[in-house]
Design a protein around this motif. Structure first.
Motif, PDB file in Angstrom:
ATOM      1  N   LEU A 123     -36.037 -19.930  32.354  1.00  0.00           N
ATOM      2  CA  LEU A 123     -37.129 -19.979  32.302  1.00  0.00           C
ATOM      3  C   LEU A 123     -38.019 -19.655  30.728  1.00  0.00           C
ATOM      4  CD1 LEU A 123     -38.404 -17.411  35.089  1.00  0.00           C
ATOM      5  CD2 LEU A 123     -39.631 -19.832  34.512  1.00  0.00           C
ATOM      6  N   ALA A 124     -36.603 -19.123  29.636  1.00  0.00           N
ATOM      7  CA  ALA A 124     -37.077 -19.312  28.052  1.00  0.00           C
ATOM      8  C   ALA A 124     -36.962 -20.256  27.613  1.00  0.00           C
ATOM      9  CB  ALA A 124     -36.438 -17.762  27.768  1.00  0.00           C
ATOM     10  N   ASN A 125     -36.516 -21.310  28.035  1.00  0.00           N
ATOM     11  CA  ASN A 125     -36.532 -22.295  27.646  1.00  0.00           C
ATOM     12  C   ASN A 125     -37.675 -23.432  27.888  1.00  0.00           C
ATOM     13  OD1 ASN A 125     -33.395 -23.539  26.370  1.00  0.00           O
ATOM     14  ND2 ASN A 125     -33.425 -21.651  27.606  1.00  0.00           N
ATOM     15  N   ALA A 126     -37.665 -22.837  29.119  1.00  0.00           N
ATOM     16  CA  ALA A 126     -39.634 -23.929  30.008  1.00  0.00           C
ATOM     17  C   ALA A 126     -40.238 -23.526  29.310  1.00  0.00           C
ATOM     18  CB  ALA A 126     -39.229 -24.135  31.277  1.00  0.00           C
ATOM     19  N   TYR A 127     -40.546 -22.014  29.231  1.00  0.00           N
ATOM     20  CA  TYR A 127     -42.367 -21.343  28.605  1.00  0.00           C
ATOM     21  C   TYR A 127     -41.668 -21.820  27.106  1.00  0.00           C
ATOM     22  CZ  TYR A 127     -42.668 -18.493  32.653  1.00  0.00           C
ATOM     23  OH  TYR A 127     -42.919 -18.292  33.763  1.00  0.00           O
ATOM     24  N   TYR A 128     -40.615 -22.087  26.599  1.00  0.00           N
ATOM     25  CA  TYR A 128     -40.673 -22.564  24.944  1.00  0.00           C
ATOM     26  C   TYR A 128     -40.867 -23.609  24.881  1.00  0.00           C
ATOM     27  CZ  TYR A 128     -39.007 -22.197  20.054  1.00  0.00           C
ATOM     28  OH  TYR A 128     -38.426 -22.468  18.812  1.00  0.00           O
ATOM     29  N   GLU A 129     -40.470 -24.687  25.310  1.00  0.00           N
ATOM     30  CA  GLU A 129     -40.385 -25.731  25.402  1.00  0.00           C
ATOM     31  C   GLU A 129     -42.522 -26.618  26.256  1.00  0.00           C
ATOM     32  OE1 GLU A 129     -40.168 -30.225  27.909  1.00  0.00           O
ATOM     33  OE2 GLU A 129     -38.472 -28.297  28.013  1.00  0.00           O
ATOM     34  N   LEU A 130     -42.898 -25.170  26.662  1.00  0.00           N
ATOM     35  CA  LEU A 130     -44.258 -25.404  26.630  1.00  0.00           C
ATOM     36  C   LEU A 130     -44.989 -25.073  25.711  1.00  0.00           C
ATOM     37  CD1 LEU A 130     -44.559 -24.830  30.752  1.00  0.00           C
ATOM     38  CD2 LEU A 130     -44.571 -27.161  29.448  1.00  0.00           C
ATOM     39  N   GLY A 131     -44.480 -24.374  24.352  1.00  0.00           N
ATOM     40  CA  GLY A 131     -44.676 -23.600  23.809  1.00  0.00           C
ATOM     41  C   GLY A 131     -45.346 -21.993  23.963  1.00  0.00           C
ATOM     42  N   ASP A 132     -45.555 -21.815  25.076  1.00  0.00           N
ATOM     43  CA  ASP A 132     -45.719 -19.447  24.895  1.00  0.00           C
ATOM     44  C   ASP A 132     -44.363 -19.495  24.779  1.00  0.00           C
ATOM     45  OD1 ASP A 132     -46.625 -18.000  26.245  1.00  0.00           O
ATOM     46  OD2 ASP A 132     -47.201 -18.261  27.909  1.00  0.00           O
ATOM     47  N   HIS A 133     -44.709 -19.203  23.882  1.00  0.00           N
ATOM     48  CA  HIS A 133     -43.263 -18.482  23.008  1.00  0.00           C
ATOM     49  C   HIS A 133     -43.312 -16.857  22.921  1.00  0.00           C
ATOM     50  CE1 HIS A 133     -42.812 -21.288  19.594  1.00  0.00           C
ATOM     51  NE2 HIS A 133     -42.203 -22.165  20.217  1.00  0.00           N
ATOM     52  N   ALA A 134     -44.037 -16.790  23.633  1.00  0.00           N
ATOM     53  CA  ALA A 134     -44.644 -15.335  23.828  1.00  0.00           C
ATOM     54  C   ALA A 134     -43.804 -14.666  25.433  1.00  0.00           C
ATOM     55  CB  ALA A 134     -45.724 -14.645  24.553  1.00  0.00           C
ATOM     56  N   LYS A 135     -43.810 -15.738  26.088  1.00  0.00           N
ATOM     57  CA  LYS A 135     -43.534 -15.738  27.493  1.00  0.00           C
ATOM     58  C   LYS A 135     -41.428 -16.106  27.626  1.00  0.00           C
ATOM     59  CE  LYS A 135     -46.205 -16.131  31.163  1.00  0.00           C
ATOM     60  NZ  LYS A 135     -47.004 -17.054  32.513  1.00  0.00           N
ATOM     61  N   SER A 136     -41.376 -16.755  26.807  1.00  0.00           N
ATOM     62  CA  SER A 136     -40.377 -17.124  26.108  1.00  0.00           C
ATOM     63  C   SER A 136     -39.263 -15.710  25.467  1.00  0.00           C
ATOM     64  CB  SER A 136     -39.861 -18.230  25.875  1.00  0.00           C
ATOM     65  OG  SER A 136     -38.613 -18.761  24.790  1.00  0.00           O
ATOM     66  N   PRO A 164     -26.377  -7.152  27.747  1.00  0.00           N
ATOM     67  CA  PRO A 164     -26.183  -7.764  25.658  1.00  0.00           C
ATOM     68  C   PRO A 164     -25.095  -7.882  25.312  1.00  0.00           C
ATOM     69  CG  PRO A 164     -25.742  -4.759  26.975  1.00  0.00           C
ATOM     70  CD  PRO A 164     -26.010  -5.921  27.824  1.00  0.00           C
ATOM     71  N   PHE A 165     -23.824  -8.334  25.556  1.00  0.00           N
ATOM     72  CA  PHE A 165     -22.692  -8.815  25.071  1.00  0.00           C
ATOM     73  C   PHE A 165     -23.036 -10.329  25.775  1.00  0.00           C
ATOM     74  CE2 PHE A 165     -22.423  -4.547  25.220  1.00  0.00           C
ATOM     75  CZ  PHE A 165     -21.675  -4.483  23.733  1.00  0.00           C
ATOM     76  N   GLY A 166     -23.840 -10.916  26.795  1.00  0.00           N
ATOM     77  CA  GLY A 166     -23.514 -12.209  27.091  1.00  0.00           C
ATOM     78  C   GLY A 166     -24.936 -13.303  25.760  1.00  0.00           C
ATOM     79  N   VAL A 167     -24.199 -13.803  25.398  1.00  0.00           N
ATOM     80  CA  VAL A 167     -24.095 -14.135  24.086  1.00  0.00           C
ATOM     81  C   VAL A 167     -25.082 -15.751  24.290  1.00  0.00           C
ATOM     82  CG1 VAL A 167     -23.400 -12.565  22.327  1.00  0.00           C
ATOM     83  CG2 VAL A 167     -22.111 -14.646  22.866  1.00  0.00           C
ATOM     84  N   MET A 168     -24.778 -15.856  24.929  1.00  0.00           N
ATOM     85  CA  MET A 168     -25.189 -17.411  25.394  1.00  0.00           C
ATOM     86  C   MET A 168     -26.544 -17.660  26.075  1.00  0.00           C
ATOM     87  SD  MET A 168     -22.729 -18.869  24.168  1.00  0.00           S
ATOM     88  CE  MET A 168     -23.302 -20.930  24.494  1.00  0.00           C
ATOM     89  N   LEU A 169     -27.252 -16.688  26.888  1.00  0.00           N
ATOM     90  CA  LEU A 169     -28.747 -16.611  27.573  1.00  0.00           C
ATOM     91  C   LEU A 169     -29.299 -15.181  26.581  1.00  0.00           C
ATOM     92  CD1 LEU A 169     -27.148 -15.112  30.638  1.00  0.00           C
ATOM     93  CD2 LEU A 169     -27.518 -17.765  29.985  1.00  0.00           C
ATOM     94  N   HIS A 170     -28.506 -15.327  24.664  1.00  0.00           N
ATOM     95  CA  HIS A 170     -29.858 -14.738  24.253  1.00  0.00           C
ATOM     96  C   HIS A 170     -30.654 -15.966  23.590  1.00  0.00           C
ATOM     97  CE1 HIS A 170     -27.479 -10.483  23.696  1.00  0.00           C
ATOM     98  NE2 HIS A 170     -27.762 -11.973  25.283  1.00  0.00           N
ATOM     99  N   LYS A 171     -30.198 -17.267  23.482  1.00  0.00           N
ATOM    100  CA  LYS A 171     -30.920 -18.044  22.490  1.00  0.00           C
ATOM    101  C   LYS A 171     -31.257 -19.197  23.677  1.00  0.00           C
ATOM    102  CE  LYS A 171     -26.375 -19.689  21.865  1.00  0.00           C
ATOM    103  NZ  LYS A 171     -25.262 -20.140  20.241  1.00  0.00           N
ATOM    104  N   ILE A 172     -32.845 -19.699  23.027  1.00  0.00           N
ATOM    105  CA  ILE A 172     -32.886 -21.335  23.368  1.00  0.00           C
ATOM    106  C   ILE A 172     -32.392 -21.866  23.216  1.00  0.00           C
ATOM    107  CG2 ILE A 172     -34.782 -22.218  23.300  1.00  0.00           C
ATOM    108  CD1 ILE A 172     -36.036 -19.653  24.491  1.00  0.00           C
ATOM    109  N   LYS A 173     -32.324 -23.074  23.853  1.00  0.00           N
ATOM    110  CA  LYS A 173     -30.972 -24.233  23.877  1.00  0.00           C
ATOM    111  C   LYS A 173     -32.005 -25.290  22.960  1.00  0.00           C
ATOM    112  CE  LYS A 173     -27.653 -26.537  24.866  1.00  0.00           C
ATOM    113  NZ  LYS A 173     -27.211 -27.060  26.114  1.00  0.00           N
ATOM    114  N   ALA A 174     -31.552 -25.609  21.763  1.00  0.00           N
ATOM    115  CA  ALA A 174     -32.219 -26.757  20.933  1.00  0.00           C
ATOM    116  C   ALA A 174     -31.879 -28.354  21.220  1.00  0.00           C
ATOM    117  CB  ALA A 174     -31.452 -26.601  19.746  1.00  0.00           C
TER     118      ALA A 174
END
Length: 259
Positions: free
Chosen positions: A224-237, A249-259
């Motif tokens: 959902l974070a990736n989907a919202y980011y793609e739509l430009g809703d950076h707050a929801k992302s 907190p240590f699951g680093v691969m889920l802490h960033k948007i997929k470029a």
């Protein structure tokens, strides 16, 4: 040649027969006690109530342990904590499969991809049922989504997992199982085709129906974070990424948007 659904249904039926027979026996005894107006009736009802209460408490305990496992600082500690929840599982083959899947998914989320790939490549998946074999393709899909640039292979793996895990909707927990496989397919569609309104709506529905406050669903939150980011809703992302960081907190691969 039997279909995957037939094989899975037969396997699950064997697992559920003892429970079904136990329920039938309890109902039969309860009816008999009511008919004969036995003094033992209230004692029997009390036993049922205590047993049911214990099952509810243990279910909540398992969910709490699942949440605590994701707070561990290393993939090894997290996987060990998650797999300790299986100590009461008598089916060794099933236990081994679940432990392998748990460990693989944790390693992927924690950034230890090589360990996860070793499990995917070296575990004896050929000796498992189609439903259990689907765990391999779920891990392949997640690996592709988190680490690859082209996600078509991940979507293919997610569809393969869904096909292998086909079961009757009459089994307890089947709704949640089907939803989990649908989730991986929808994530693949979003990553390969873009965030179409219908795909986003389906992802949001699957996320909310999974009751994330009861059992964390970080994979859906990351998607959902990736989907919202793609739509430009950076707050929801950002909100979804924060949920991922809080839960794992240590699951680093889920802490960033997929470029």
């Amino acid at each position: 040649m039997q279909s995957n659904q037939t094989k899975n249904n037969q396997y699950l039926l064997k697992k559920w027969i003892p429970a079904i027979l136990s329920v039938i026996a309890v109902i039969a005894i309860l009816i008999l006690l009511i008919v004969v107006k036995s003094d033992f009736l209230y004692f029997f009802i009390a036993i049922i109530a205590i047993t049911t209460g214990y099952a509810v408490i243990m279910n909540k305990y398992q969910y709490r342990k699942y949440k605590e496992a994701w707070l561990k600082p290393t993939a090894t500690e997290a996987a060990n904590a998650m797999n300790r929840r299986l100590v009461g599982l008598r089916d060794k083959k099933l236990k081994d499969v679940i432990m392998a899947a748990n460990t693989g998914i944790v390693c992927l989320v924690y950034g230890e991809r090589d360990k996860a790939l070793t499990i995917i490549d070296n575990f004896n998946w050929g000796a498992t049922t189609p439903y259990q074999h689907s765990f391999k393709y779920t891990m392949i899909a997640l690996d592709n989504y988190l680490y690859a640039d082209n996600h078509h292979n991940g979507l293919f793996a997610a569809n393969k997992a869904k096909e292998l895990a086909t079961i009757s909707t009459k089994f307890p927990g089947s709704k949640e199982t089907i939803a989990m496989y649908n989730l991986y397919v929808v994530i693949g569609k979003i990553l390969t085709e873009g965030t179409a309104n219908e795909s986003l709506a389906e992802l949001e529905e699957l996320y909310h129906d999974s009751k994330p406050n009861k059992k964390p669903n970080m994979i859906a939150e990351w998607a959902l974070a990736n989907a919202y980011y793609e739509l430009g809703d950076h707050a929801k992302s950002a909100e979804m990424l924060e949920r991922c960081k809080k839960t794992a907190p240590f699951g680093v691969m889920l802490h960033k948007i997929k470029a």
